[in-house]
Enzyme design. Sequence first.
Site, short mmCIF file in Angstrom:
data_model
loop_
_atom_site.label_atom_id
_atom_site.label_comp_id
_atom_site.label_asym_id
_atom_site.label_seq_id
_atom_site.Cartn_x
_atom_site.Cartn_y
_atom_site.Cartn_z
N PRO A 86 42.35 49.37 39.25
CA PRO A 86 41.77 48.03 39.12
C PRO A 86 41.05 47.81 37.79
O PRO A 86 40.86 46.66 37.37
CB PRO A 86 40.78 47.93 40.29
CG PRO A 86 41.03 49.10 41.16
CD PRO A 86 41.86 50.09 40.42
N GLU A 113 37.96 55.85 46.25
CA GLU A 113 37.04 55.25 45.27
C GLU A 113 37.60 55.37 43.86
O GLU A 113 37.15 54.67 42.96
CB GLU A 113 35.67 55.90 45.35
CG GLU A 113 34.99 55.70 46.69
CD GLU A 113 34.95 54.25 47.11
OE1 GLU A 113 34.23 53.48 46.47
OE2 GLU A 113 35.65 53.89 48.07
N ARG A 151 64.11 45.24 35.79
CA ARG A 151 64.96 44.06 35.59
C ARG A 151 65.16 43.74 34.12
O ARG A 151 66.08 43.01 33.77
CB ARG A 151 64.40 42.85 36.35
CG ARG A 151 63.16 42.26 35.78
CD ARG A 151 62.66 41.08 36.59
NE ARG A 151 63.45 39.87 36.37
CZ ARG A 151 63.41 39.12 35.27
NH1 ARG A 151 62.64 39.48 34.25
NH2 ARG A 151 64.15 38.04 35.17
N ASP A 166 65.00 33.32 30.91
CA ASP A 166 64.29 32.59 31.95
C ASP A 166 62.99 32.02 31.38
O ASP A 166 62.55 32.37 30.30
CB ASP A 166 64.06 33.43 33.21
CG ASP A 166 63.38 34.75 32.93
OD1 ASP A 166 62.52 34.77 32.03
OD2 ASP A 166 63.71 35.73 33.59
C1 9D3 Z 1 35.59 50.58 46.89
C2 9D3 Z 1 36.07 50.90 45.52
N1 9D3 Z 1 36.29 49.74 44.70
C3 9D3 Z 1 35.10 49.12 44.17
C4 9D3 Z 1 35.30 47.63 44.06
C5 9D3 Z 1 37.10 50.19 43.59
C6 9D3 Z 1 38.52 50.24 43.98
C7 9D3 Z 1 39.26 51.38 43.77
C8 9D3 Z 1 40.59 51.44 44.13
C9 9D3 Z 1 39.13 49.15 44.56
C10 9D3 Z 1 40.49 49.20 44.91
C11 9D3 Z 1 41.19 50.33 44.71
C12 9D3 Z 1 42.63 50.37 45.07
N2 9D3 Z 1 43.40 49.55 44.13
C13 9D3 Z 1 44.17 50.08 43.19
O1 9D3 Z 1 44.30 51.29 43.12
C14 9D3 Z 1 44.83 49.21 42.23
C15 9D3 Z 1 44.77 47.79 42.03
C16 9D3 Z 1 44.07 46.75 42.71
O2 9D3 Z 1 43.33 46.94 43.69
N3 9D3 Z 1 44.21 45.47 42.25
C17 9D3 Z 1 45.01 45.16 41.19
N4 9D3 Z 1 45.67 46.09 40.52
C18 9D3 Z 1 45.55 47.39 40.95
S1 9D3 Z 1 46.29 48.69 40.23
C19 9D3 Z 1 45.67 49.78 41.28
#
Ligand code: 9D3
Length: 245
Positions: A86, A113, A151, A166
């Site tokens: 994230p 986490e 793709r 596209d």
């Molecule tokens: C409770 C932990 N979170 C604090 C807000 C951090 C967190 C870590 C891991 C939140 C979600 C995740 C799991 N998500 C991903 O591994 C992830 C992700 C996403 O949640 N949204 C957009 N792109 C991606 S890429 C990997």
Amino acid sequence: MKIDIVTLFPAMLAGPLGESILGRAQAKGLVEIRVADLREWAEGRHRVTDDYPFGGGGGMVLKPEPLFRCVEALRRPGARVILLDPQGRAFGQEVAAELARAEHLILLCGRYEGVDERVREHLVDDEISIGDYVLTGGELPALVVTDAVVRLLPGALGDEAAPGKDSFGRGLLEGPHYTRPEEFRAWRVPEVLLSGDHARVARWRRAQSLWRTWRRRPDLLETAELTPEEQKLIEEFRQGKKPDA
Ligand code: 9D3
């Protein structure tokens, strides 16, 4: 191209990778996609992949050893190791095009986490997020990245649909599409599309595409490369004119 996806939940990926364009691209030999089960790279009778965070706090952290062992076994020269996370840089069509030029991608799916910071610092080349919403892990993002990249590989879409043409390839939204019947529940297909006048159809489509982009995604018009005629159409929209129906 070769894509390795490393995950604790390989079953989340197997189905989608075998279907449609992704399945066909593999059958054609354009790409080899493999899913690695991180647990198989963990040691000991229990094959533990995560542990409690140093310093306390909730949740679990992916241990470094299984990820390093797995990536070091899979990686070939020139491989790009990408953590789906994230906190990563925002994925978009430009990043997809950049990744499509690589010979080998290794996609690491985070969970819990997060991952031990030494993985980010010393194993990973790049971190990617697919958008500002919270998912349960990196598996669906890894599928999104794989789909968008594959793709773009030459031959993946067949000959009728070249990916560069596209509207998102041009940075615009597409206008409406219609197929048979000409009339459905009294709703008629726009007359221009039945006219057989190819130049008129092309003008109509371009005006529709611009209109939709202007209404829904004006941000895209900041960066799109528009011809003088297209700029003129946008100027007319600003003055209250609508495209011909
Ligand atoms: C409770 C932990 N979170 C604090 C807000 C951090 C967190 C870590 C891991 C939140 C979600 C995740 C799991 N998500 C991903 O591994 C992830 C992700 C996403 O949640 N949204 C957009 N792109 C991606 S890429 C990997």
